[in-house]
Write an enzyme that holds these catalytic residues in place. Structure first.
Site, PDB file in Angstrom:
ATOM      1  N   LYS A 147       0.862  -1.182   0.000  1.00 58.88           N
ATOM      2  CA  LYS A 147       0.000   0.000   0.000  1.00 58.88           C
ATOM      3  C   LYS A 147       0.902   1.236   0.000  1.00 58.88           C
ATOM      4  O   LYS A 147       1.449   1.623   1.029  1.00 58.88           O
ATOM      5  CB  LYS A 147      -0.901   0.007   1.245  1.00 58.88           C
ATOM      6  CG  LYS A 147      -1.598   1.337   1.544  1.00 58.88           C
ATOM      7  CD  LYS A 147      -2.581   1.739   0.459  1.00 58.88           C
ATOM      8  CE  LYS A 147      -3.298   3.038   0.802  1.00 58.88           C
ATOM      9  NZ  LYS A 147      -2.416   4.235   0.726  1.00 58.88           N
ATOM     10  N   GLU A 186       8.969   1.511  11.389  1.00 58.84           N
ATOM     11  CA  GLU A 186       9.958   2.590  11.285  1.00 58.84           C
ATOM     12  C   GLU A 186       9.163   3.882  11.402  1.00 58.84           C
ATOM     13  O   GLU A 186       8.459   4.274  10.467  1.00 58.84           O
ATOM     14  CB  GLU A 186      10.715   2.492   9.958  1.00 58.84           C
ATOM     15  CG  GLU A 186      11.996   3.308   9.938  1.00 58.84           C
ATOM     16  CD  GLU A 186      11.773   4.725   9.465  1.00 58.84           C
ATOM     17  OE1 GLU A 186      11.696   5.626  10.339  1.00 58.84           O
ATOM     18  OE2 GLU A 186      11.657   4.938   8.254  1.00 58.84           O
ATOM     19  N   CYS A 217      12.531  11.347   8.067  1.00 52.09           N
ATOM     20  CA  CYS A 217      12.491  10.981   9.484  1.00 52.09           C
ATOM     21  C   CYS A 217      13.867  11.072  10.120  1.00 52.09           C
ATOM     22  O   CYS A 217      13.981  11.208  11.338  1.00 52.09           O
ATOM     23  CB  CYS A 217      11.906   9.584   9.656  1.00 52.09           C
ATOM     24  SG  CYS A 217      12.748   8.320   8.686  1.00 52.09           S
ATOM     25  N   GLU A 273       8.621  17.019  15.777  1.00 48.00           N
ATOM     26  CA  GLU A 273       9.259  16.741  14.489  1.00 48.00           C
ATOM     27  C   GLU A 273       8.816  17.792  13.484  1.00 48.00           C
ATOM     28  O   GLU A 273       7.615  17.973  13.235  1.00 48.00           O
ATOM     29  CB  GLU A 273       8.888  15.344  14.008  1.00 48.00           C
ATOM     30  CG  GLU A 273       9.675  14.893  12.797  1.00 48.00           C
ATOM     31  CD  GLU A 273       9.427  13.431  12.444  1.00 48.00           C
ATOM     32  OE1 GLU A 273      10.301  12.822  11.794  1.00 48.00           O
ATOM     33  OE2 GLU A 273       8.371  12.891  12.826  1.00 48.00           O
TER      34      GLU A 273
END
Length: 472
Positions: free
Chosen positions: A170, A246, A280, A376
């Site tokens: 996906k 992750e 990330c 973040e």
């Protein structure tokens, strides 16, 4: 459009189509089939049917097909880079780099596929021998993000196939075109029908739930936010699925008083501004020793002011953010920092295109408690915090639920290693601004994830260990 790949056939999605939009121009670049849960189940049907033959295929044969896929990706580098730039918005330089990085996972895991691994030995009590072997885990569900649409797919597909698993993928709804293009190249390379199935769609939760509810799916590998990762872990726990996660990051970038500032600035430009900061592993917060903070800021700021912001087709260095939501979020973080005492030390020239652009900026006077440090950012913003005490530095660096990546620049390599060992992060770049490598175990501590991708560990994520206790 026929963009749902199931059992080697390109099909229409059960829910019609959806638009893929260039975030730099806001123009629709394609319409893609919108798959739903029924398509997701059909993809598992195909993967489950293909699993026995694929897992029984000789490792060398699997490896040859992976190597052929790599060759085809490199052959089509320019076409793939243009596709990435159009749906993701990143610069062509970054897009070309991603294609090469993504293709390398096929080579690495082609090589790993043919390296036998196991164990044999006598039991301590004697009289028996223990033979340890590894089996493919089975059908693997792979869920990938938008920020690296080629590399995040190949980093999962390559080890899964090398281990003998079949997959259902996906891709992110924002960037499905690259994954579909890679799937077409895998078909061209000769990978059998049903081994790789791709299900693009707007309703990701419904598609993934169909997979986590299906007993034939034995593995789920997800790259994305920590919040979504927590939800998937809850779903996977009902069936005790094998999981790899992750998740988010908040990478510190530490500059010591004796650091080579030229190297530190070069590293900062990579760690912070690669992919416009939308990674990330991106440096999220800069901790610069007070003795060199002014000089480091001036040098970094001079580089930032030269960055060209705009669409990839114009040869820009920095593209847009992925969405209006992402733009609103970073705007909030920066405005909040300015209200609490931070100031804009350096800024690039703004883009003139209509997309979701945020001008790269260096902030000084930032406090360790600021939201722009604690959250973040996922944007080209470099907040600088000064430090003098190493103990206080480590307390601030580790005061986060995340622990994916970190960076340390220091003149004394031994001191850098000692500092790195005390940073709670799965990956630490020492005197370099890049940590990702197919041959290295990518992953984090704490709520930045579970498991590793890349290296030998990346292959083992798609296997189950079995041993035979043999009477001797």
């Amino acid at each position: 459009m026929n963009d749902v790949l199931i059992d080697g056939n390109w099909l229409e999605g059960e829910r019609g189509e959806f638009d893929v939009v260039d975030p730099a121009t806001l123009a629709v670049v394609a319409r893609v089939s919108d798959a739903g849960p029924a398509d997701a189940v059909a993809a598992v049907d195909a993967a489950a049917a293909a699993l026995p033959a694929w897992s029984a295929t000789a490792p060398r044969a699997r490896a040859d097909l992976l190597m052929r896929t790599r060759e085809l990706m490199l052959r089509d580098t320019e076409e793939l880079a243009a596709l990435i730039a159009s749906e993701n918005g990143k610069s062509l330089v970054d897009a070309r780099g991603e294609v090469g990085y993504a293709a390398e996972f096929f080579r690495w895991f082609a090589e790993e596929a043919v390296r036998p691994h196991g164990d044999f030995g006598s039991s301590p009590a004697g009289g028996t021998r223990t033979v340890v072997t590894h089996h493919p885990v089975g059908v693997a569900a792979l869920v990938t993000p938008w920020n690296f649409p080629a590399a995040m797919a190949t980093r999962k597909i390559a080890p899964a196939l090398a281990a003998g698993c079949t997959v259902v993928l996906k891709p992110a709804a924002e960037t499905p075109l690259t994954a579909l293009a890679v799937a077409r190249l895998m078909h061209e390379a000769g990978i059998p029908s049903g081994v790789v199935n791709v299900v693009p769609g707007l309703d990701g939760p419904a598609i993934v739930k169909a997979w986590t509810d299906d007993p034939r799916v034995r593995k789920i590998s997800f790259t994305g936010s920590t919040n979504v990762g927590r939800q998937l872990l809850r779903q996977a726990s009902d069936r005790v699925m094998n999981t790899s996660m992750e998740l988010g990051g908040n990478a510190p970038f530490v500059v010591t008083a004796d650091a080579d500032l030229d190297a530190a600035v070069d590293g900062a430009m990579i760690a912070k501004f690669r992919n416009g900061g939308q990674a990330c592993t991106a440096a999220n917060r800069f901790y610069v020793h007070a003795d060199v903070a002014a000089e480091f800021t001036a040098r970094l700021g001079a580089r930032v002011e030269k960055l060209v912001v705009g669409p990839a087709c114009e040869g820009s260095d920095i593209g847009p953010l992925i969405s209006a939501k992402a733009l609103a979020n970073v705007t909030r973080l920066v405005e909040s920092a300015l209200v609490t005492g931070a100031r804009v030390a350096h800024r690039a020239a703004p883009a003139t295109a209509p997309g979701h652009f945020f001008t790269p900026v260096v902030l000084t006077g930032v406090t360790a408690e600021s939201d722009v440090v604690r959250e973040e950012i996922f944007a080209p913003v470099a907040p600088i915090v000064t430090w003098t005490s190493e103990a206080e530095l480590l307390a601030q660096v580790n005061d986060t639920e995340f622990g994916l990546a970190a960076y340390v620049f220091a003149g004394d390599l031994g001191a850098a290693l000692k500092l790195a060992e005390r940073i709670e992060a799965g990956m630490v770049g020492i005197n370099r601004g890049l940590v990702s490598d197919p041959s290295a175990p990518f992953g984090g501590f704490k709520q930045s994830g579970i498991g590793r991708e890349g290296a030998r560990a990346g292959l083992e994520e798609y296997t189950e260990t079995q041993y035979f206790s043999v009477a001797w």
